[in-house]
Design a protein around this motif. Structure first.
Motif, mmCIF file in Angstrom:
data_model
loop_
_atom_site.group_PDB
_atom_site.id
_atom_site.type_symbol
_atom_site.label_atom_id
_atom_site.label_comp_id
_atom_site.label_asym_id
_atom_site.label_seq_id
_atom_site.Cartn_x
_atom_site.Cartn_y
_atom_site.Cartn_z
ATOM 1 N N ALA A 1 0.825 -1.210 0.000
ATOM 2 C CA ALA A 1 0.000 0.000 0.000
ATOM 3 C C ALA A 1 0.862 1.264 0.000
ATOM 4 C CB ALA A 1 -0.943 0.000 1.202
ATOM 5 N N ILE A 2 1.949 1.237 0.777
ATOM 6 C CA ILE A 2 2.848 2.409 0.798
ATOM 7 C C ILE A 2 3.386 2.641 -0.608
ATOM 8 C CG2 ILE A 2 5.075 3.281 1.617
ATOM 9 C CD1 ILE A 2 4.521 1.751 4.243
ATOM 10 N N GLY A 3 3.797 1.545 -1.249
ATOM 11 C CA GLY A 3 4.344 1.677 -2.599
ATOM 12 C C GLY A 3 3.315 2.190 -3.585
ATOM 13 N N VAL A 4 2.136 1.590 -3.564
ATOM 14 C CA VAL A 4 1.137 1.926 -4.576
ATOM 15 C C VAL A 4 0.558 3.320 -4.352
ATOM 16 C CG1 VAL A 4 -0.996 1.048 -3.531
ATOM 17 C CG2 VAL A 4 -0.645 0.842 -5.998
ATOM 18 N N THR A 5 0.769 3.866 -3.165
ATOM 19 C CA THR A 5 0.324 5.228 -2.893
ATOM 20 C C THR A 5 0.925 6.209 -3.910
ATOM 21 O OG1 THR A 5 0.035 4.795 -0.548
ATOM 22 C CG2 THR A 5 0.340 7.082 -1.160
ATOM 23 N N SER B 1 6.715 1.882 -6.365
ATOM 24 C CA SER B 1 5.678 0.877 -6.171
ATOM 25 C C SER B 1 6.242 -0.526 -6.370
ATOM 26 C CB SER B 1 4.527 1.142 -7.151
ATOM 27 O OG SER B 1 3.497 0.223 -6.962
ATOM 28 N N GLY B 2 7.048 -0.698 -7.419
ATOM 29 C CA GLY B 2 7.648 -2.004 -7.684
ATOM 30 C C GLY B 2 8.615 -2.408 -6.578
ATOM 31 N N LEU B 3 9.434 -1.445 -6.151
ATOM 32 C CA LEU B 3 10.393 -1.704 -5.080
ATOM 33 C C LEU B 3 9.676 -2.202 -3.830
ATOM 34 C CD1 LEU B 3 13.383 -1.276 -4.001
ATOM 35 C CD2 LEU B 3 12.545 0.911 -3.149
ATOM 36 N N PHE B 4 8.576 -1.545 -3.510
ATOM 37 C CA PHE B 4 7.844 -1.950 -2.308
ATOM 38 C C PHE B 4 7.142 -3.288 -2.484
ATOM 39 C CE2 PHE B 4 8.030 0.884 1.278
ATOM 40 C CZ PHE B 4 8.827 1.899 0.768
ATOM 41 N N ALA B 5 6.750 -3.618 -3.715
ATOM 42 C CA ALA B 5 6.202 -4.950 -3.958
ATOM 43 C C ALA B 5 7.299 -5.984 -3.693
ATOM 44 C CB ALA B 5 5.679 -5.054 -5.383
ATOM 45 N N ILE C 1 1.142 9.025 3.453
ATOM 46 C CA ILE C 1 1.571 7.681 3.836
ATOM 47 C C ILE C 1 0.913 7.266 5.147
ATOM 48 C CG2 ILE C 1 3.566 6.240 4.374
ATOM 49 C CD1 ILE C 1 3.541 7.156 1.499
ATOM 50 N N ILE C 2 0.814 8.203 6.083
ATOM 51 C CA ILE C 2 0.150 7.901 7.353
ATOM 52 C C ILE C 2 -1.293 7.482 7.088
ATOM 53 C CG2 ILE C 2 -0.546 8.836 9.591
ATOM 54 C CD1 ILE C 2 2.360 9.034 9.551
ATOM 55 N N GLY C 3 -1.963 8.225 6.218
ATOM 56 C CA GLY C 3 -3.341 7.888 5.865
ATOM 57 C C GLY C 3 -3.429 6.498 5.296
ATOM 58 N N THR C 4 -2.532 6.189 4.365
ATOM 59 C CA THR C 4 -2.514 4.867 3.759
ATOM 60 C C THR C 4 -2.362 3.792 4.826
ATOM 61 O OG1 THR C 4 -1.640 5.630 1.655
ATOM 62 C CG2 THR C 4 -1.158 3.357 2.259
ATOM 63 N N MET C 5 -1.465 4.043 5.779
ATOM 64 C CA MET C 5 -1.245 3.067 6.852
ATOM 65 C C MET C 5 -2.539 2.840 7.634
ATOM 66 S SD MET C 5 1.313 3.419 10.101
ATOM 67 C CE MET C 5 0.288 4.583 10.987
#
Lengths: 331, 499
Positions: free
Chosen positions: A55-59, A230-234, A278-282
């Motif tokens: 989710a952090i990545g795709v944000t 996004s890819g890195l976080f995946a 990012i906080i929201g995403t979390m």
């Protein structure tokens, strides 16, 4: 502007979502004794880490006004490939981890090129890589299901990144150290989003790509960067997944991206781009994970979680829509 | 003029924190073109939105055709014959003209859409307007002017009795505007009531019978157009006299160096073999009709669109410009005619917009130095006299004139020496316009060089040191301000190129 301040915290979606997280946790704990248990919390956290990383990545793509559908199947693909090297080929664990992360980064860059250079619509571009990674994962792992080394096994040290187990047998205690790791990552990525050029231009692209380009910004490079993140976080998520799930099955992973994307949207990332945190995403991911884990404890089938999550998403998007309408009226 | 068709009395409307309409009145008669004027934010649109049911009024009465009414939505207003022709065209490009006109209320034959009837009805509408458009053509194939005509046809197809034109001429060429006026006169003779909203003073004199002026949400007064002068109307709008005469002579010293030289620039059909020089401290006006290729020339120079051939020299050195990034690095800044789409990031703050082109100068290592950013943003708010409560204000909440200042700030923060102003005062109200003019003069005096594309003749004559005229993608004239007249410019702007 004045008006916004008078509404204060309630105008901030993050705050609303935080309240929802607290309410959900309290309500579920109140109804179910089992939900209150420490072990439930640890288990829930285990299955949250990888969604949160996705989710952090795709944000980032979401904020540019795009989307990344390849992260779910991608995560499985990278996990399978890295795990195959470790389990079947006998490479040290760290090689597998590094390969998984780099593989993710590579696919992310490919997504970025498809979208920013070749002008494919994000939905379509990442749908293609979603299908491709699904097939690639099986090929790279030679169609084996891959059990990464267990926590106690040799080379299983990476489990300790997320869950530290002390002692043995009945006395064994699990410490969810992943919370700390993820907290650091959340803070770091918040910084990236709010205090670096990558973040600033990611948001600017989502708000008005053409105006950003005409300001002399290398929009292509920053657009690609958003997908690379996004890819890195995946890739990173595949490690958390390997730590949480005993065996990675080829051909799975489709649908996991929706939990991550849904979480980001619930957490206030604008569905049309240009805004998000990012906080929201979390917090949004917490809502989704709480529903997923908690509803069965209060006697609702797991399938209900899907329905409730859908409803929550509608609610979250409506907040954004209403906000925009109100702004339109004021303007 | 006939009987009164619309009477809005003492209309009052507040939004949280804003008193948008303060007891405003408006009276429109049948067979009258009634101008509604006022600066941006004066409340014209709000008043029209109250009339057509988009907003609910707090107080006051609306009497339409002798009966008190309160439309609940635009649909209901339409059904009663009150329609708006919007400034932005609301057309579906991929549908045909006829399909667009009857969208949502297609005539049917059983379950099928009766295309034949739709096309015939469209033809009848066009006949009534004396315009020649093929109803089976795709909307996207038409010029903006023709699309506007379709919008009008669509409006009157609702059996309209009161038509509101919201800045209809903003995107039209002079010829198209003439056609538009013919139609409006036609509609007037058919005894319709017409409300005409526009910023362009010349048009008001030509086409309207009466003028109602609003200022800051209040009603200022109603005049008979014939009996008043431009200055009267402007004074009512802004409360002061500001009209200025054309520039008499160039303010550029004879020995000022050439900062930008463009040679044989070609970019598609709209830019053919364009060459010119821009000198330090000069305001070089680009005149011509809509579609003459001026914006396309600017975009090609700026690297926003690809060019086929041509050389560009900055300060005497030949440069390669293949992207806006290149242009910005060579000190060129472009202020688009369409600010909202190409100039600013509306949902972001003044600060973020101001440093957009120069962010690398506002970094501490990897991180953006927000206090330094804020400082520079504050500096330019003060210097350009941008009206805003704070640097964090989102630009979407600023008026057109202040948004333009933010774009100017963006290029000043970047230290750009060559500024291309494309229609710098479009959509900006009279008072703020004057401020932008002063600002441009100041920048030129400080040694910035300015290319100013403008479709307003008065603006060209008032601001330019030298004028380049374009027609159909080619440069057709270069006139020193000392010799420039409206007639001379028009002559060159309409000259047919001899092959």
């Amino acid at each position: 502007m004045k008006k916004k301040k008078s509404i204060g915290l309630l105008a901030d979606q993050k705050f609303i979502v935080l309240i929802i997280v607290v309410i959900l946790y309290v309500v579920f704990s109140f109804i179910s004794k089992d939900f209150r248990k420490y072990s439930t919390l640890v288990m829930m956290l285990d299955s949250t880490y990888y969604i949160l990383l996705l989710a952090i990545g795709v944000t980032f793509p979401l904020i540019t006004g795009g989307v990344d559908l390849s992260i779910g199947t991608g995560m499985i693909c990278y996990g399978l490939t890295g795990g195959y090297l470790v389990v079947q080929r006998g490479y040290p664990t760290w090689v597998g981890l590094v390969v998984a992360v780099l593989f993710g980064l590579l696919v992310g860059i490919l997504n970025g090129i498809l979208i920013a250079v070749m002008d494919l619509p994000p939905f379509l571009g990442t749908l293609c890589t979603c299908m491709m990674t699904r097939g690639l994962g099986s090929i790279c792992a030679n169609s084996f299901a891959i059990p990464w080394p267990g926590a106690k096994a040799e080379g299983g040290w990476f489990h300790n990144i997320f869950k530290l187990t002390m002692g043995a047998g009945r006395k064994a205690m699990n410490y969810p150290v992943g919370v700390i790791v993820l907290a650091v990552i959340v803070i770091l990525m918040s910084f990236v989003l709010n205090h670096t050029r990558v973040g600033r231009y990611t948001i600017a692209i989502g708000s008005n790509k053409e105006a950003t380009r005409l300001s002399g910004v290398n929009v292509r490079a920053y657009h690609i960067t958003a997908y690379a993140i996004s890819g890195l976080f995946a890739g990173l998520a595949s490690l958390a997944y390997a730590a949480a799930i005993p065996t990675i099955q080829p051909g799975t992973g489709a649908g996991i991206e929706l939990d991550a994307i849904g979480g980001a949207i619930v957490g206030g990332v604008s569905p049309t781009g240009g805004a998000g945190s990012i906080i929201g995403t979390m917090l949004g991911v917490f809502v989704i994970q709480l529903l997923k884990t908690g509803l069965p404890y209060i006697g609702l089938e797991a399938n209900w979680q899907q329905i409730v999550t859908g409803l929550v998403l509608i609610g979250a998007v409506m907040i954004d829509v209403i906000k925009q309408r109100r702004e339109a009226l004021e303007g | 003029m006939g009987e009164i068709i619309l009477q809005m009395k003492e209309i009052d409307k507040s939004f949280p924190g804003v008193h948008a309409l303060d007891h405003v009145s408006l009276e429109v008669k049948r067979g009258e073109v009634h101008a509604l004027m006022g600066e941006n934010g004066a409340g014209k649109s709000t008043l029209m939105k109250v009339l057509t049911g988009i907003y609910k009024k707090d107080e006051g009465t609306i009497v339409y055709k002798g009966k008190e009414v309160e439309f609940r939505n635009t649909r209901e207003a339409q059904d009663n014959g009150v329609v708006i022709v919007h400034q932005e065209l609301n057309m579906v490009g991929d549908l045909t003209v006829a399909q667009n006109i009857f969208i949502g209320r297609e005539p049917r034959k059983g379950f099928r859409i009766d295309d034949k009837k739709m096309i015939e009805d469209s033809k009848a509408l066009f006949d009534r307007l004396h315009i020649d458009i093929d109803p089976t053509e795709k909307m996207s194939e038409l010029t903006v002017g023709k699309q506007q005509m379709c919008e009008i046809a669509k409006a009157i197809s609702h059996n309209a009795e009161l038509i509101i034109f919201d800045e209809p001429s903003a995107a039209l060429t002079e010829k198209e505007i003439e056609d538009l006026f013919t139609i409006i006169r036609d509609l007037r003779s058919q005894n319709l009531g017409i409300i005409y909203i526009s910023h362009r003073m010349d048009e008001i004199k030509v086409i309207t019978d009466r003028v109602t002026v609003m200022r800051d949400g209040g009603y200022v007064g109603t005049l008979i157009t014939e009996e008043c002068t431009k200055e009267d109307i402007i004074n009512m709008m802004v409360g002061r006299v500001i009209y200025e005469k054309p520039k008499e002579k160039s303010l550029v010293p004879a020995d000022a160096p050439v900062v930008l030289k463009v040679e044989h620039l070609n970019a598609g059909k709209m830019v053919q073999d364009v060459s010119f020089e821009l000198r330090k401290g000069e305001i070089l006006g680009f005149s011509g009709l809509m579609g003459a290729g001026r914006t396309e020339t600017a975009r090609a120079i700026f690297g926003a669109d690809p060019k086929q051939s041509g050389d560009i020299y900055v300060n005497g050195k030949k440069v390669e410009i293949n992207s806006p990034q290149d242009a910005v690095n060579h000190g060129i800044g472009y202020l688009s005619e369409d600010r909202r789409r190409f100039g600013i990031v509306v949902g972001k703050s003044i600060t973020e917009n101001s440093t957009m082109a120069a962010l690398s100068d506002y970094m501490s290592g990897l991180f953006i130095n927000k206090s330094k950013e804020k400082q520079v943003s504050e500096k330019y708010i003060k210097e350009l006299d941008t009206k805003t409560p704070s640097t964090d204000q989102l630009v979407v909440n600023l008026s057109g004139g202040n948004q333009q200042k933010v774009v100017i700030a963006k290029w000043l923060v970047r230290n750009s020496d060559i500024l291309i102003f494309d229609e710098p005062t479009r959509g900006i109200d009279v008072g703020a316009k004057n401020e932008i003019y002063k600002l441009m003069n100041r920048l030129a005096a400080e040694g910035k060089s300015i290319i100013m594309i403008s479709s307003e003749m008065t603006e060209i004559l008032r601001m330019s040191d030298r004028i380049i005229v374009m027609c159909e993608g080619r440069k057709t004239g270069e006139i020193n301000i000392e010799e420039a007249t409206q007639e001379l410019i028009m002559d060159k702007a309409t000259r047919q190129m001899e092959a």
